[in-house]
Write an enzyme that holds these catalytic residues in place. Structure first.
Site, PDB file in Angstrom:
ATOM      1  N   GLY A 214      38.100  -7.514  47.568  1.00  0.00           N
ATOM      2  CA  GLY A 214      38.978  -7.143  48.679  1.00  0.00           C
ATOM      3  C   GLY A 214      39.414  -5.687  48.565  1.00  0.00           C
ATOM      4  CB  SER A 215      42.370  -4.034  49.950  1.00  0.00           C
ATOM      5  OG  SER A 215      42.151  -4.554  51.235  1.00  0.00           O
ATOM      6  CB  THR A 216      41.761  -4.522  44.314  1.00  0.00           C
ATOM      7  OG1 THR A 216      40.678  -5.443  44.327  1.00  0.00           O
ATOM      8  CG2 THR A 216      43.061  -5.282  44.471  1.00  0.00           C
TER       9      THR A 216
END
Lengths: 484, 466
Positions: A214-216
């Site tokens: 995801g956004s990490t």
């Protein structure tokens, strides 16, 4: 009649000779093979005939041995707070074998290791039984407790590292299991129950499970942008139109809500977690450069041993739209919690990625240290300068972005949230991610990655900040407290 | 003058050595070694001297002493090795059985009861039988009178188990309710040897001489082939109906050996081998029990995959785990063999706890018994005694080979017991009787020739002298 009698005598002599030759064959030539044969129960009997060495955390043992009334296996393994430590110790069962540290350091724990030969010989001469050595881990009991309690009854995992050395400080996975339940010789019921449980309590999610990051993953994408010189400054405008269409498609990449992503600087883009900005960075750099950068952080390494081997985190070769999506962690790239902790750690350690490890020392029963692990640099995914730039924008995320839940009073914390969609048409519950690091007086003592397999209520990007960040905060606080 | 003649013809007063004192010295070792072994097991298992130590030592010493005294009195010139060797094997066997009685895995079995007391009782009975044979059998040639009675008795003993229920996959027991069971095959071994010896002594000339030469072999006449065919058929029948490979092999082997010794014709060996090969192929094809045994021999470790009996694999692992010097008394895990660990598989315990060295020693002791028996056969002065001693020794040797070979995986496993060592009353009794007969024959064979009666001719020669 004497001649035939003499011949019979020779014949009988040959029969005895044949027996003797056969005996030499099985008791000398094949002896070792038969002695260690997989079906030879003596191997297991010897193994459990004395207390096993212990696995030690912070000077306290987390394992033990208990005498049983079993005729074959005298001692069985016990675990203190087994559910919490299971992802570290693994299990050692009299019936089902062993895994993780229990397996990898088995020779030391049982006392069979060649380096314990001298001890064994002395014990044999003095008439003492064989003793096992101890495995001293790098883990931090307080951090582990914070991680395990923080996850609570949610499904997820935590991996925490000391960025300066690569020491693994916490490694938690929930739902977990108590390895004591399957340590004995009549635990078939518990074994069946655990192995058939659809919640997979025996899965070590921190090391062995990969998730869409995801956004990490935008931290990796930002690193790639800086390292490849796509953007030199984190505060200047980027070439990011809004709306932005994925290359070779007519699909517009969406942002979560109405956030200021048009031509946003990397700092702002990370703060609000702009999909369009990082998707475009990934598309601009191309698959090859993105893959290179990910690999420098440890992706695509099938042999990451801590010494327990972690599952391979991947950033695959892909077509242009998929590569763009991978830049925001939503394509076929996948990462273990350990891998994402490594990303945070490399950034926190000014670009140097240390090899993660969890066995600090192996100790003989007489307390002599037989092996000490020395920290090793695995790679340098970022220049020191770029690492500091990245730190600065990750700290903004915690200060006033999506990760405010991880703020600790008087401590500089940098982080990134993430919520990974998965399943067909994103039908599965999203994964809430949070990666972060905290700074101390002398560099950063802790980097942590938390993933929580989310529930229905958390279908937005705040999920990472809401669910996972408090857990990460707890772990960082615990480490900072013990650091003093 | 006449006194002068007697002096030259009689043996000197000192006489040939009787070797009784040698026997006594050896017997002392035969008692001491098992006593030490017994103490060793106790120390290894419980850390203290076993409580029965004194009783056991005295018991074994007493038995050996009685045997020795009787030999001194009734078989003065007997072979000095046979009694000590048999005593040693019996003593060691007792220790191993007692040791396995303490094995937790065997104790956990449903029908467990300690075997050592029983075995000690049977050893005493065995020595009693040994003594009885020595006292009441004045001369082994008396046995020759019972040639055909022996045949009938042997056949009855062999056939009887067919009418009793099979135990553990073989019909080799006669079960007498309330008294336990008996393995008649062990006794049939001796009785058959008597029959063969008596029969062959009478028929040897016919069998040896009335033959035609064909391709370098002397072929016997058809009617002389009768007996060997009958014995062959009987042993095949035993195999098929009693599913007892060992006994069948033993009897046929013993018969071929005795036939060969009696006739000195190699052709009998060739015939014997051909017939046993034929029999083996036939039985292996049609008898599932034997097929199983052969499969288990070829692939012992398959048992862990298909769930068949893992005895052979366990025995092999016991041997291998013992290595060269063994684990020491009481410290092995040969009880993993489970069923029959203290009878058919007793050698595996020796292998694990005493190691290669111990097994070699035990095999040497067996070899010595066989060779002393054959030495007796060589020395025997009458053909019946020669044949009987040779037959009994060869049977003993074949039995040791078949059992030990089976346990060590050299040949397919058969249900027979290690003489003297294995748990089992019939076996102990029969083998003591066997040794008693050998001792008796050796006594006759080594006894100095009786002084010839003063010859009346002596005077006459003098008269005729010019």
């Amino acid at each position: 009649m004497n001649k035939p009698v003499r011949r019979i005598a020779i014949f009988c002599g040959l029969l005895v000779l044949a027996l003797m030759m056969r005996d030499n064959w099985i008791q000398f030539v094949q002896a070792e093979e038969l002695k260690t044969h997989e079906n030879n129960r003596r191997v297991l009997i010897a193994r459990y005939s004395q207390p096993r060495g212990n696995i030690i955390v912070d000077g306290q043992t987390v394992t033990g041995s208990k005498e049983t009334d079993n005729t074959d296996f005298k001692y069985k393994r016990t675990y203190k707070n087994g559910e919490m430590w299971a992802p570290v110790t693994g299990y050692a069962s009299q019936v089902y074998g062993a895994n993780q540290l229990e397996k990898l350091d088995d020779p030391v724990l049982t006392g069979d290791d060649d380096r314990l030969f001298f001890n064994r010989t002395v014990d044999m001469i003095t008439g003492k039984g064989k003793k096992g050595g101890d495995v001293i881990t790098t883990l931090n009991a307080k951090a582990q407790e914070a991680a395990f309690k923080g996850l609570g009854n949610k499904r997820g995992a935590v991996a925490a590292l000391d960025p300066r050395t690569g020491k693994i400080l916490a490694l938690a996975s929930t739902p977990s299991y108590d390895p004591s339940r399957i340590a004995g010789s009549d635990d078939e019921k518990a074994w069946k129950e655990l192995t058939s449980d659809k919640n997979q309590p025996m899965l070590n999610r921190a090391l062995k499970q990969t998730y869409p990051p995801g956004s990490t993953f935008k931290v990796v994408t930002a690193a790639a942008a800086l390292q490849n010189g796509l953007y030199k400054d984190v505060d200047s405008k980027t070439d990011s139109p809004l709306p932005w269409t994925l290359p070779d498609t007519r699909v517009q990449l969406q942002n979560e809500g109405n956030i200021p992503c048009k031509e946003a600087s990397l700092r702002v883009a990370l703060q609000y977690s702009c999909n369009t900005v990082f998707g475009k960075v990934s598309a601009d750099l191309g698959n090859k450069k993105m893959m290179d950068q990910a690999e420098k952080f440890g992706f695509n390494n099938p042999k990451l041993d801590t010494p327990v081997r972690a599952a391979e985190s991947v950033y695959p070769k892909d077509n242009r739209p998929q590569n763009a999506m991978a830049g925001i962690g939503q394509a076929s790239n996948r990462a273990t919690p350990l891998q994402m902790a490594m990303v945070a750690a490399a950034v926190a350690n000014n670009g140097k990625l240390m090899e993660p490890y969890m066995v600090d020392k192996l100790r003989a029963p007489n307390l002599n240290v037989i092996e000490t692990h020395t920290p090793k640099q695995l790679n340098q995914p970022l220049s020191s300068e770029n690492a500091q730039k990245l730190q600065s924008i990750m700290e903004t995320v915690v200060e006033k972005g999506t990760g405010t839940n991880a703020q600790i009073d008087g401590v500089t914390v940098g982080g990134k949230t993430g919520t990974a969609q998965h399943g067909v048409d994103n039908s599965g519950n999203p994964y809430a991610w949070f990666i972060s690091y905290a700074k101390g007086k002398d560099g950063s003592p802790v980097a942590v990655a938390v993933v929580i397999e989310g529930s229905e209520t958390t279908r937005d990007d705040i999920a990472g900040g809401k669910l996972a960040a408090p857990v990460a905060k707890g772990v960082m606080e615990a480490v900072l407290k013990t650091e003093k | 003058m006449s006194s002068n003649t007697t002096n030259t013809t009689t043996i000197s007063t000192a006489g040939p050595p009787s070797r009784r004192n040698t026997e006594l010295a050896l017997l002392a070792f035969s008692v001491l070694i098992p006593c030490f072994a017994y103490a060793n097991v106790g120390l290894a298992l419980d850390g203290e001297m076993p409580s029965g130590m004194l009783g056991y030592g005295l018991g074994l010493g007493l038995l050996a002493g009685v045997g020795h005294v009787v030999v001194r009195k009734f078989a003065r010139y007997a072979d000095p090795l046979l009694l000590p060797l048999a005593t040693l094997l019996n003593g060691i066997g007792l220790v191993i059985i007692w040791r396995l009685d303490q094995a937790p895995r065997l104790m956990a079995k449903k029908f467990f009861h300690p075997s050592a007391p029983n075995q000690l009782l049977f050893s005493a009975l065995g020595i009693a039988l040994f003594v009885a044979v020595l006292i009441f059998l004045k001369d082994h040639r008396i046995l020759q009178r019972y040639t055909y009675i022996s045949m009938v008795v042997a056949l009855i003993l062999l056939v009887a188990p067919m009418f009793f229920p099979a135990k553990f996959g073989a019909r080799i027991w006669i079960t007498i309710p309330g008294l336990g069971s008996l393995q008649p095959g062990e006794f049939a071994k001796i009785i058959l040897a008597i029959f063969f010896a008596g029969y062959l002594m009478v028929k040897r000339d016919a069998l040896a001489l009335a033959s035609r030469r064909f391709m370098g072999l002397y072929l016997p006449r058809g009617r002389d082939l009768g007996p060997i065919l009958v014995v062959w058929a009987v042993s095949i029948l035993i195999l098929v109906f009693e599913t007892d490979l060992g006994t069948s092999l033993l009897f046929f082997g013993m018969f071929v050996v005795m036939l060969y010794v009696a006739t000195e014709r190699t052709s009998w060996i060739v015939f014997g081998l051909l017939m046993s090969a034929g029999g083996a192929v036939f039985v292996n094809t049609f008898e599932p029990h034997v097929q199983q045994r052969v499969d288990a021999w070829l692939h012992p470790f398959d048992a862990f995959k298909d769930g068949s009996s893992d005895q052979i694999a366990q025995a092999l692992m016991a041997f291998g785990s013992g290595g060269v010097f063994g684990t020491g008394w009481g410290q092995g895990h040969s009880d993993l063999i489970g069923f029959a660990a203290n009878s058919d598989f007793i050698l595996a315990t020796v292998g694990e706890e005493l190691g290669l060295a111990g097994v070699m020693a035990i095999l040497l002791i067996y070899g010595l018994i066989v060779e002393r028996g054959l030495r007796t056969a060589l020395a025997a002065r009458d053909p019946f005694g020669k044949l009987l001693a040779c037959g009994l020794s060869a049977a003993f040797g074949i039995q040791v080979f078949v059992v030990a070979g089976g346990v060590m995986g050299l040949i397919p496993l058969t249900g027979m017991t290690m003489p003297f060592m294995a748990q089992g009353g019939s076996s102990v009794l029969a083998n003591w009787a066997l040794v008693a007969i050998l001792v008796k024959i050796s006594d006759t064979a080594r006894r100095p020739a009786p002084a010839p009666a003063p010859s009346p001719d002596a005077e006459m020669t003098q008269v005729v002298r010019p």
